[in-house]
Design an enzyme around this catalytic site. Structure first.
Site, PDB file in Angstrom:
ATOM      1  CB  THR A  16      -0.920  -0.007   1.243  1.00  0.00           C
ATOM      2  OG1 THR A  16      -1.761  -1.141   1.141  1.00  0.00           O
ATOM      3  CG2 THR A  16      -1.768   1.240   1.327  1.00  0.00           C
ATOM      4  CB  SER A  61       2.872  -8.288   1.307  1.00  0.00           C
ATOM      5  OG  SER A  61       1.760  -8.283   2.146  1.00  0.00           O
ATOM      6  CB  SER A  62      -1.607 -11.421  -0.680  1.00  0.00           C
ATOM      7  OG  SER A  62      -2.217 -10.592   0.273  1.00  0.00           O
ATOM      8  CB  THR A  92       0.772  -4.136   6.365  1.00  0.00           C
ATOM      9  OG1 THR A  92      -0.513  -4.168   5.750  1.00  0.00           O
ATOM     10  CG2 THR A  92       1.312  -2.728   6.367  1.00  0.00           C
ATOM     11  CB  CYS A 282      -2.733 -17.966  23.670  1.00  0.00           C
ATOM     12  SG  CYS A 282      -4.010 -18.956  24.425  1.00  0.00           S
TER      13      CYS A 282
HETATM   14  N1  ASP Z   1      -2.424  -5.789   0.375  1.00  0.00           N
HETATM   15  C1  ASP Z   1      -1.373  -4.913   0.825  1.00  0.00           C
HETATM   16  C2  ASP Z   1      -0.113  -5.739   0.936  1.00  0.00           C
HETATM   17  O1  ASP Z   1       0.112  -6.386   1.921  1.00  0.00           O
HETATM   18  C3  ASP Z   1      -1.744  -4.283   2.123  1.00  0.00           C
HETATM   19  C4  ASP Z   1      -0.728  -3.330   2.700  1.00  0.00           C
HETATM   20  O2  ASP Z   1       0.315  -3.047   2.166  1.00  0.00           O
HETATM   21  O3  ASP Z   1      -1.016  -2.830   3.786  1.00  0.00           O
HETATM   22  O4  ASP Z   1       0.664  -5.728   0.025  1.00  0.00           O
END
Ligand code: ASP
Length: 347
Positions: A16, A61-62, A92, A282
């Site tokens: 992002t 990043s997925s 993220t 947990c």
């Molecule tokens: N879908 C994005 C990624 O992980 C989300 C982000 O960067 O926050 O590449």
């Protein structure tokens, strides 16, 4: 003495932070580096030498995979002597996996490798990306009074905290406080000053060189236990060919339902040489398999202790150790060893 002009390498992998909203479709699309810089004119105000490398094409990043972790490790290794620190811009969603993987792959790291990203694109008015980026650069360049890198570790900086990469988990899909390290305090907090908790920061062994590793083996499975698990389904999954390690995501302090078929299957896997690791569902606390009968049975079936590992850390540590082609005994020995600050050993 502080180096008057530290050199920092920015590696933009995607996510992002480097995106902009397409005014026609409303979808987020990737920036080019030049566009990115236009949105962060503050970069020029640093008294640092900042270079950048962009992944082409940038990766959400997925879609991150071990091969991209290797690419990051190769860039750092190639540029290691030229820069004082590295800032990795990353999506993220799986940042904690990449940071964990790199913490194992970059053995005896002597320079900061700081991951950051943002919840809102850098081009948006309320972006959290600018602050995350600018503070990460400062941290990557920071030196101790005797000129040593302040944080020679793989870390994630987000919102206002510097967290050890292999202790960190993404916990928030909405707020700016996207990451948490449940079992280790922050290595630094950024307010008016950046305050480092120096006694928590790991330092490399000065008698040994920096040693990057590039082999990862992802023949592993995560099995999250839940009440009412069905034998037909779970057995089918566990009998898949080629599994080298199973991470059991267990209840509480490492407990499993007392189902004889489950323990029989696990014992069978153990006999076949599969590594079984017990990690709790947990977020806070550690696995103690001797505490309840339901945990003891896992121990007796051959499961080893995952201690207070994050899932991201145990997944990538196993990939790293399997990638070395070590024997099962050696992998178990190293899973029981704190190799990059990833677990708290309780003795
Ligand atoms: N879908 C994005 C990624 O992980 C989300 C982000 O960067 O926050 O590449």
């Amino acid at each position: 003495m502080n180096n008057p002009s530290p050199s920092i390498l920015l590696i933009y992998t995607g996510g992002t932070i480097g995106m902009i909203e397409n005014p026609e479709t409303g979808a987020l699309e990737n920036f080019h580096w030049e566009q990115f810089q236009q949105h962060v004119p503050e970069l020029k105000r640093f008294n640092f030498h900042i270079d950048s490398i962009m992944f082409g094409p940038p990766i959400d990043s997925s879609d991150m995979e071990p091969k991209y972790w290797v690419r990051i490790a190769q860039i750092i290794s190639k540029e290691y002597d030229r820069y004082d620190g590295f800032v990795i811009l990353h999506g993220t969603d799986t940042m904690a996996f990449t940071a964990s993987a790199l913490s194992f792959m970059l053995e005896n790291l002597g320079k900061p490798v700081i991951f950051t990203g943002s919840q809102l694109p850098i081009g948006q008015l309320r972006t959290d990306g600018k602050e995350n980026l600018l503070t990460s650069i400062e941290i990557a360049a920071a030196k101790t009074a005797d000129g040593q890198p302040m944080v020679p570790e793989v870390c994630i900086f987000f919102e206002n905290k510097l967290l050890r990469g292999n202790r960190t988990t993404k916990i928030n899909a909405e707020g700016f406080n996207a990451f948490r390290s449940y079992n280790l305090p922050a290595l630094a907090k950024a307010g008016i000053h950046i305050k480092y908790d120096t006694h928590l920061i790991r330092r490399p062994d000065p008698t040994r060189p920096f040693c990057p590793h590039y082999l990862m083996d992802s023949n592993i499975l995560i099995l999250t236990l839940f009440p009412g698990m069905r034998r037909e389904i779970i057995d089918g999954i566990l009998q898949q060919q080629g599994i080298k390690a199973v991470i059991l995501q267990t209840f509480g302090s490492g407990n499993a339902p007392q189902k004889p078929w489950l323990f029989d299957r696990l014992r069978e896997l153990d006999r076949q040489g599969v590594i079984l690791v017990n990690v709790t569902q947990c977020s806070t606390g550690t696995v103690e398999m001797g505490r309840y009968e339901t945990g003891l049975q896992l121990l007796q079936a051959g499961a080893i202790n995952g201690y207070d590992s994050t899932m991201e850390s145990v997944v990538t540590k196993l990939m790293f150790l399997l990638g070395h082609g070590y024997s099962k005994e050696r992998i178990i020995e190293l899973m029981n060893t704190d190799i990059a600050g990833e677990i708290t050993l309780t003795e």
